[in-house]
Structures are given as structure tokens and as C-alpha cells.
Design an enzyme around this catalytic site. Structure first.
Site, mmCIF file in Angstrom:
data_model
loop_
_atom_site.group_PDB
_atom_site.id
_atom_site.type_symbol
_atom_site.label_atom_id
_atom_site.label_comp_id
_atom_site.label_asym_id
_atom_site.label_seq_id
_atom_site.Cartn_x
_atom_site.Cartn_y
_atom_site.Cartn_z
ATOM 1 C CB ILE A 12 12.976 1.708 -11.388
ATOM 2 C CG1 ILE A 12 12.142 1.867 -10.108
ATOM 3 C CG2 ILE A 12 12.328 0.673 -12.306
ATOM 4 C CD1 ILE A 12 10.791 2.524 -10.299
ATOM 5 C CG ASN A 32 21.558 14.415 -13.282
ATOM 6 O OD1 ASN A 32 21.290 13.503 -12.498
ATOM 7 N ND2 ASN A 32 20.750 15.443 -13.474
ATOM 8 C CB THR A 35 18.069 11.456 -7.465
ATOM 9 O OG1 THR A 35 17.743 11.157 -8.820
ATOM 10 C CG2 THR A 35 17.539 12.831 -7.114
ATOM 11 C CB THR A 118 4.024 7.479 -12.086
ATOM 12 O OG1 THR A 118 3.362 7.476 -10.822
ATOM 13 C CG2 THR A 118 3.761 8.841 -12.727
ATOM 14 C CE1 TYR A 142 7.481 11.309 -10.826
ATOM 15 C CE2 TYR A 142 5.584 10.390 -9.672
ATOM 16 C CZ TYR A 142 6.730 10.218 -10.425
ATOM 17 O OH TYR A 142 7.105 8.959 -10.795
ATOM 18 C CG PHE A 170 -0.168 0.889 -9.593
ATOM 19 C CD1 PHE A 170 -0.075 0.902 -10.985
ATOM 20 C CD2 PHE A 170 -1.326 1.364 -9.031
ATOM 21 C CE1 PHE A 170 -1.115 1.375 -11.787
ATOM 22 C CE2 PHE A 170 -2.387 1.823 -9.816
ATOM 23 C CZ PHE A 170 -2.277 1.833 -11.186
ATOM 24 C CG HIS A 190 8.973 5.632 -1.797
ATOM 25 N ND1 HIS A 190 10.076 6.151 -2.402
ATOM 26 C CD2 HIS A 190 7.903 6.054 -2.508
ATOM 27 C CE1 HIS A 190 9.693 6.855 -3.452
ATOM 28 N NE2 HIS A 190 8.387 6.811 -3.543
ATOM 29 N NE ARG A 222 -0.980 4.655 -2.196
ATOM 30 C CZ ARG A 222 -2.121 5.168 -1.726
ATOM 31 N NH1 ARG A 222 -3.191 4.398 -1.585
ATOM 32 N NH2 ARG A 222 -2.209 6.443 -1.401
HETATM 33 N N1 UDP Z 1 2.818 5.977 4.331
HETATM 34 C C1 UDP Z 1 2.724 5.958 5.699
HETATM 35 N N2 UDP Z 1 3.816 6.335 6.425
HETATM 36 C C2 UDP Z 1 4.985 6.725 5.856
HETATM 37 C C3 UDP Z 1 5.077 6.731 4.451
HETATM 38 C C4 UDP Z 1 3.972 6.344 3.704
HETATM 39 O O1 UDP Z 1 1.678 5.627 6.264
HETATM 40 O O2 UDP Z 1 5.923 7.076 6.586
HETATM 41 C C5 UDP Z 1 1.662 5.542 3.526
HETATM 42 C C6 UDP Z 1 1.187 6.565 2.518
HETATM 43 O O3 UDP Z 1 0.233 7.422 3.106
HETATM 44 C C7 UDP Z 1 0.588 5.685 1.417
HETATM 45 C C8 UDP Z 1 1.417 4.394 1.493
HETATM 46 O O4 UDP Z 1 2.069 4.416 2.771
HETATM 47 O O5 UDP Z 1 -0.740 5.363 1.725
HETATM 48 C C9 UDP Z 1 2.481 4.302 0.426
HETATM 49 O O6 UDP Z 1 3.196 5.518 0.406
HETATM 50 P P1 UDP Z 1 4.490 5.722 -0.475
HETATM 51 O O7 UDP Z 1 4.992 7.125 -0.228
HETATM 52 O O8 UDP Z 1 5.451 4.603 -0.239
HETATM 53 O O9 UDP Z 1 3.972 5.584 -1.973
HETATM 54 P P2 UDP Z 1 2.802 6.350 -2.782
HETATM 55 O O10 UDP Z 1 1.608 5.446 -2.709
HETATM 56 O O11 UDP Z 1 2.598 7.682 -2.150
HETATM 57 O O12 UDP Z 1 3.364 6.428 -4.164
#
Ligand code: UDP
Length: 331
Positions: A12, A32, A35, A118, A142, A170, A190, A222
Site C-alpha cells: 500500500i 528496511n 517485506t 486496519t 496484529y 478493510f 491474501h 469481505r
Molecule cells: N480465504 C480463502 N482461501 C484462501 C485465502 C483466504 O477462502 O486461500 C478467505 C478467508 O477465509 C477470508 C477471505 O478469503 O474469508 C479474505 O481473506 P484474506 O486473507 O485475503 O483477508 P482477511 O479478510 O483475512 O484480512
């Protein structure tokens, strides 16, 4: 304006630097590269590689870079799972780094900071959509460290006159329109980048974590928000502080939720390729629905998401991932 971007080589952060330089602003970056990626650093930005926990390093940058109007702070570890197995890493980097940075800012008379926060500060939501006034009870380290960082700004503000804007995002996703920079995490956790690894030939199938949630198709909902819209919100937040406004907290999302299955279907349309999905059990700590109310950011900051369409978001992500299947080259 002259803006110091902490973590400007990250996902971001790098997109925000692109928007700032496009707007003609003067940008200095500290990262740094733990990541972040050197290739994500905009060529027009001045780059200092170093760690925020190193006071002498931070002081030396602020001594050299006089006239900084505001700081935008993205420098943090952000993997939820890792934060649960190694919480002290998160306390050390996220909180100790911010503490040292604030000491140096106060000593150098820099009194404005925009902070990358977040939705994880809320934890399990009380209701949908989530408002800034809702309960904050993080369910992972986190989110807890990000909430503590917000509180650090509040108390330092009372003592030293610092003003802050905290932006609680989000689900950040998508990539810059140029296709030059995009999302690259190692390990990737993600949803959208993982889905796109399937048509990219890097992964055989996408796992769907949980199909028994109380949602329309049983998978989690989401609020997916384009990274360029997030970047614009940071610039508006800097302007808000420059105009002399008070510290505040804003949610950033589209206010629309998509299920995991809907995201996979949209990715199939965008890539025009089959995407195999495997249904698995729930991932620990995942709330069923996370949707933001961003009315406050719209009203107070004048923010308006320009890339709210999920198809467009995934198209921009695909432009990046299909041309950079290995992510950045430097790592
Ligand atoms: N998710 C999934 N399979 C994956 C990764 C994520 O079904 O391989 C789902 C996860 O359970 C959540 C949504 O996708 O409901 C978004 O997950 P992400 O990790 O991208 O973001 P978060 O909402 O955890 O910040």
C-alpha cells in the site's frame, strides 16, 4: 508538500507514493526492505534503507530532510497468522518502531502523521456495516498492535501536540493501473493473489476456508477496496491535517461485501481461465462478514472510491500478476 512515507516500498505504501508523485508532491521514503521491495520504490522518491527502531538512523534522515510537512506510516508487519505464533515480533517491530519514530518526530518538530490501520482493530464485529465508534476488541496480535499504535498517537498528541489520522482499511487489493507495481507478499496469504496463482500456473487450486458461514453461499463476506483508492485517502488525510483539523479515525471500504465464491467467479471471468477450488474447513479467527461503513471518510475527507467494481479490481490485479508471476525480482 514534502511527505515522509514509512514503509514506502511495501504494497500500500508504494501505491501511495505513486499517487503522491503523480500529484507533484516531494516524497522521502524510509523502508528496511524486510517485506518491501526495492523495485517498488518510485524513481522520483528519495529512498533511505533502514529500520525505524534505529533512533540514530531515523534522526539522521530527519536531520537531512528538513521541511517535512507530514509522515505517512505503513511500516509494520501485517501477517495475522504469524502475529499469533510470534507475537513479540509484532510488538517489537510495530510498537517499538513507532515509538522510536515518534520520539524523533517530536524532537524534530514534525507534528502530523497519517497511519495505516486496519479493520482487525475491531475484531469480531458487533454489527454490519462497522462504524468507527464500534467496539475495538482485536482477536489477533496484529490488530492489537495496530490499535496500540493508534493509542500511542493519541497520548503523544495530548502531550506534544501531534495530530494524526488513522485509516482503518478493510481488504486492500488490486494494483496500479500501469502494471508496474502490485501486491507481493512472501508468504502470500491474501485471497485475490492466491486465486490468481491458479490461472498463472503457480498453484493447482484455491482453498475455500469454510462453507458453513451464515452468508448467502456459506463462504465469508469481505469488503474489497482498491489500493489506489486507499492511496488517495492517505493524500486527503494529509490535506485534512494540513488544514489544521483535529485527529480522527476513518474506515475505508466500499461498503459492499463479496463472498469468497463470488470473488473466485469474478476471477474466472477476468482471466477467462478455469480456476479449481477446493472446499476446506474454516480458518481460525475469520469473522463471517466484514463490511465497512465509510460514510465518515466520504463526508469529512471528501473521499470517494473510484475503482469499486470487483471486476475492475481483479482486472488490475491480474494485469500485475500475469506479467509478474514471480512478483518482484529482488527477492
Ligand atoms: N480465504 C480463502 N482461501 C484462501 C485465502 C483466504 O477462502 O486461500 C478467505 C478467508 O477465509 C477470508 C477471505 O478469503 O474469508 C479474505 O481473506 P484474506 O486473507 O485475503 O483477508 P482477511 O479478510 O483475512 O484480512
Amino acid at each position: 508538500m514534502k511527505i515522509l512515507v514509512l514503509g514506502g516500498a511495501g504494497y500500500i505504501g508504494s501505491h501511495t507514493v505513486y499517487e503522491l508523485t503523480d500529484a507533484g508532491e516531494d516524497v522521502v521514503i524510509i523502508d528496511n526492505l524486510e517485506t518491501g521491495y526495492k523495485e517498488a520504490v518510485h524513481p522520483k522518491a528519495k529512498f533511505y534503507q533502514g529500520d525505524l527502531r534505529d533512533r540514530a538512523f531515523v534522526d539522521s534522515v530527519l536531520d537531512q530532510e528538513t521541511g517535512i510537512d507530514a509522515v505517512i506510516h505503513f511500516a509494520a508487519n501485517s501477517l495475522v497468522g504469524e502475529s499469533m505464533t510470534n507475537p513479540l515480533k509484532y510488538y517489537d517491530n510495530n510498537l517499538c518502531g513507532t515509538k522510536t519514530m515518534l520520539e524523533s518526530m517530536v524532537a524534530h518538530g514534525i507534528d502530523k502523521i497519517v497511519f495505516s490501520s486496519t479493520a482487525a482493530t475491531y475484531g469480531e464485529p458487533e454489527k454490519t456495516p462497522i462504524l468507527e465508534t464500534d467496539r475495538t476488541e482485536p482477536t489477533n496480535t496484529y490488530g492489537e498492535t495496530k490499535l496500540s499504535m493508534e493509542k500511542m498517537f493519541k497520548w503523544v498528541g495530548k502531550a506534544h501536540g501531534l495530530r494524526f489520522v488513522s485509516l482503518r482499511y478493510f481488504n486492500a487489493c488490486g494494483a496500479h493501473k500501469s502494471g508496474e507495481i502490485g501486491e507481493a507478499h512472501n508468504p502470500e496469504t491474501h485471497l485475490i493473489p492466491l486465486i490468481l496463482q491458479v490461472p498463472n500456473g503457480k498453484r493447482e487450486a484455491i482453498s475455500i476456508f469454510g462453507t458453513d458461514y451464515p452468508t448467502k453461499d456459506g463462504t465469508c463476506v469481505r469488503d474489497y477496496i482498491h489500493v489506489t483508492d486507499l492511496a488517495q485517502a492517505h493524500i486527503l488525510a494529509v490535506k485534512y491535517l494540513m488544514e489544521g483539523n483535529e485527529s480522527d479515525i476513518f474506515n475505508l471500504g466500499n461498503g459492499i461485501g463479496f463472498t469468497v465464491k463470488e470473488v473466485i467467479e469474478t476471477a474466472k471471468e477476468v482471466t477467462q481461465k478455469p480456476i479449481k477450488a477446493v472446499e476446506e474447513g474454516r480458518r481460525a479467527g475469520d469473522p463471517a462478514v466484514l463490511i465497512a461503513s465509510s460514510e465518515k471518510a466520504k463526508k469529512v475527507l471528501g473521499w470517494k472510491p473510484e475503482h469499486a467494481d470487483l471486476h475492475e479490481i481483479i482486472e488490475s490485479a491480474w494485469k500485475w500478476h500475469s506479467t509478474h508471476p514471480e512478483g518482484y525480482q529482488s527477492k
